[in-house]
Design a protein around this motif. Structure first.
Motif, short mmCIF file in Angstrom:
data_model
loop_
_atom_site.label_atom_id
_atom_site.label_comp_id
_atom_site.label_asym_id
_atom_site.label_seq_id
_atom_site.Cartn_x
_atom_site.Cartn_y
_atom_site.Cartn_z
N CYS A 1 -12.66 70.74 5.53
CA CYS A 1 -11.89 70.70 5.83
C CYS A 1 -10.44 70.29 4.60
O CYS A 1 -10.32 68.89 4.55
N ILE B 1 -11.45 75.31 5.94
CA ILE B 1 -12.42 75.38 5.49
C ILE B 1 -13.22 75.66 4.42
O ILE B 1 -12.75 76.53 3.61
N THR C 1 -9.07 74.15 13.94
CA THR C 1 -8.75 72.60 13.91
C THR C 1 -8.63 72.07 12.30
O THR C 1 -8.60 70.92 11.81
N CYS C 2 -9.71 73.27 11.69
CA CYS C 2 -9.86 72.76 9.94
C CYS C 2 -9.31 73.67 9.28
O CYS C 2 -9.68 74.67 8.76
N VAL D 1 -15.87 68.81 10.33
CA VAL D 1 -16.22 69.98 11.50
C VAL D 1 -16.86 70.17 11.74
O VAL D 1 -18.06 70.55 10.52
N LYS D 2 -18.36 69.79 12.87
CA LYS D 2 -19.32 70.65 13.03
C LYS D 2 -19.58 71.20 13.86
O LYS D 2 -19.24 71.96 14.55
N THR E 1 -12.28 78.21 13.98
CA THR E 1 -12.56 76.50 13.57
C THR E 1 -11.16 76.27 13.48
O THR E 1 -10.24 75.72 12.36
N VAL F 1 -17.72 75.67 17.41
CA VAL F 1 -17.64 73.68 16.98
C VAL F 1 -17.72 72.66 18.27
O VAL F 1 -17.57 72.57 19.13
N SER G 1 -14.41 67.18 15.56
CA SER G 1 -13.95 67.40 14.30
C SER G 1 -13.95 65.97 14.28
O SER G 1 -13.77 65.27 14.84
#
Length: 390
Positions: free
Chosen positions: A202, A186, A182-183, A210-211, A180, A219, A222
Motif C-alpha cells: 500500500c 494498492i 484500507t490499502c 494487505v494480505k 481493499t 482481505v 492489514s
C-alpha cells in the motif's frame, strides 16, 4: 475456479496442492509446461527452481530477445535489442503506460495503460514473436496486473479505487472484485509458496501491507510497518518464508513473515529503494534504489544504485552505483542471468547492469520509463508484474 480453490480450504497439505494444480490444466487451458508441483519431500523449498536459464518454456521459443519499456509520459513503448543494446522500435500505446506484464500462459505481453485520473485506461496486447502491439482493450485504471496461480483470472490492480479486479485473462471482461479499502495506493504483490494468499503493498497513507486470501477472494488483514514510509515492490525468498518489501522513503527493505503477517527485520540499501529482481540462480535479490524520495521528474541524475542482497545471509553483498547518477526503477533479468535491465524513471533512459561486474550501459528511451520487462524469461508460468515467474 471456485471449485478448485475450495479444495485448498483448511490445511494446505502438499497432496491438496497437487490436486489444485492438476485441476488447473482443465480450468485454464494447457499449461505452458507441466504446472504440477514436485512430489513432497524433506528437501528445502526453492520457489525459483523453475526459473533458471535451462527452464525456458517451449511457448517462448520463437519470442524475440527484447526489452520492452513503457514510457509513461510519452504514451509509448520503446523496444530494445538485447544483443546490440540499441532501441530498434518505438510505438504509441494508451495513456500513461505503467508496466509491461507477461501473461500467465507466456503467450502475450500486456501493456498496462492506467490513464491516471481519467476513465480512459486500457490494456494493449503485444505479440512477443513479432514485437508488435495489438488492439487495446478498455480497462479501468490498470496500474499493474497479476494472475491467480491457476491462470483462471487476471488480477488488475485498480489503484485509484482501492480494489483488485478479477478479469478473464484473455478478454479482460470483469468477473469479480476484491475490495481493499484500507490499502491506499494498492501497488505491487507476491504470492505465498503454496499460492494460498498474496501480499500487496500500500504505497500511500503512510504505507503498509494487505494480505489477501486467494481462495475466498477476501482481505485477511492489514499490517502497518514500524516506520511510516512508501512500500513499493515485494518479493518472496526462495524458501518461501520471508517477503522482502522495498520502501522508498525508508531507503531499505522490510522483512515480513508472511504466514504470521509480522515484521521481522529491516535491511538498509540505498536512497529511494524501489524495485526487485531475482538472480537466475535464485540466490540473490537485486534491489533498485531510485536515488530520490521525490515522485516527479524534477530530480534527475540522483545517486541511483543497485544493492545486491544474498538471500542466505540477508545481507547486502554488493553495491552498484550508476556513473553520472540515475534513477533505476523496475525491470528484470535476462534469460541467461547475465544482464539486469532497469528503467531510469527520471532520466529518459534504461540501464543494463552486467550481473558479474556491476558495470552499466545506458540506453536512451522516451520520457519517464517505468515497469519494463525482459523477454523471454524462464519459468512455467507468469504471476504478473514485469515477470514474476514460477
Amino acid at each position: 475456479m471456485t471449485g478448485v480453490l475450495k479444495l485448498l480450504s483448511g490445511v494446505f497439505a502438499p497432496t491438496l496442492v497437487l490436486v489444485m494444480l492438476s485441476a488447473t490444466t482443465v480450468l485454464a487451458g494447457s499449461c505452458p509446461e507441466d504446472c504440477s508441483e514436485p512430489p513432497a519431500s524433506s528437501a528445502p523449498i526453492n520457489i525459483y527452481s523453475q526459473t533458471t536459464p535451462d527452464h525456458l518454456s517451449p511457448v517462448t521459443k520463437d519470442a524475440l530477445p527484447r526489452v520492452y519499456v513503457p514510457n509513461h509520459s510519452s504514451n509509448s513503448v520503446s523496444v530494445i535489442d538485447m544483443v546490440t543494446l540499441k532501441e530498434v522500435d518505438r510505438f504509441t500505446v494508451g495513456l500513461q503506460p505503467q508496466h509491461i506484464v507477461p501473461s500467465w500462459d507466456l503467450k502475450t505481453l500486456w501493456i498496462a495503460n492506467n490513464a491516471s485520473r481519467t476513465k480512459k485506461g486500457s490494456l494493449t496486447p503485444l505479440d512477443p514473436k513479432t514485437g508488435k502491439p495489438g488492439t487495446a482493450i478498455p480497462v479501468n485504471d490498470p496500474y499493474n496486473m497479476y494472475f491467480l496461480p491457476d491462470g483462471s483470472s487476471a488480477i488488475v490492480v485498480d489503484e485509484a479505487v482501492k480494489q483488485l479486479d478479477l478479469r478473464d485473462p484473455q478478454t479482460m471482461a470483469l468477473k469479480s472484485v476484491i475490495p481493499t479499502p484500507t490499502c491506499h495506493g494498492i501497488n505491487h504483490a507476491d504470492f505465498a509458496a503454496d499460492n494460498s494468499y498474496a501480499i500487496f503493498t500500500c504505497e500511500f497513507g503512510g504505507g503498509g501491507l494487505v494480505k489477501v486470501d486467494l481462495q475466498n477472494q477476501k482481505v485477511l488483514g492489514s499490517l502497518t510497518l514500524s516506520k511510516k514510509g512508501m512500500p513499493q515492490d515485494i518479493r518472496l525468498s526462495p524458501d518461501g518464508k520471508v517477503f522482502y518489501v522495498a520502501d522508498m522513503m525508508n531507503d531499505g527493505v522490510f522483512l515480513i513473515d508472511g504466514d504470521s503477517f509480522t515484521e521481522i527485520g529491516f535491511i538498509a540499501t540505498g536512497v529511494g529503494t524501489h524495485g526487485f529482481a531475482v538472480s537466475r540462480d535464485g540466490t540473490r535479490l537485486y534491489v533498485s534504489n531510485r536515488g530520490t524520495h521525490h515522485m516527479d521528474q524534477s530530480h534527475p541524475k540522483g545517486p541511483g544504485s543497485v544493492s545486491v542482497i544474498d538471500f542466505a545471509t540477508r545481507a547486502v553483498v554488493a553495491q552498484w552505483p550508476i556513473p553520472g547518477g540515475g534513477s533505476p526503477d523496475m525491470g528484470n533479468v535476462s534469460a541467461d542471468g547475465k544482464q539486469l535491465w532497469l528503467s531510469g524513471r527520471f532520466d529518459s533512459e534504461v540501464y543494463m547492469f552486467d550481473t558479474t561486474t556491476g558495470a552499466v550501459v545506458k540506453v536512451p528511451v522516451g520520457a519517464e520509463p517505468h515497469g519494463l520487462t525482459v523477454w523471454p524469461q524462464p519459468g512455467r508460468y507468469s504471476q504478473g508484474h514485469t515477470g514474476n515467474m514460477r
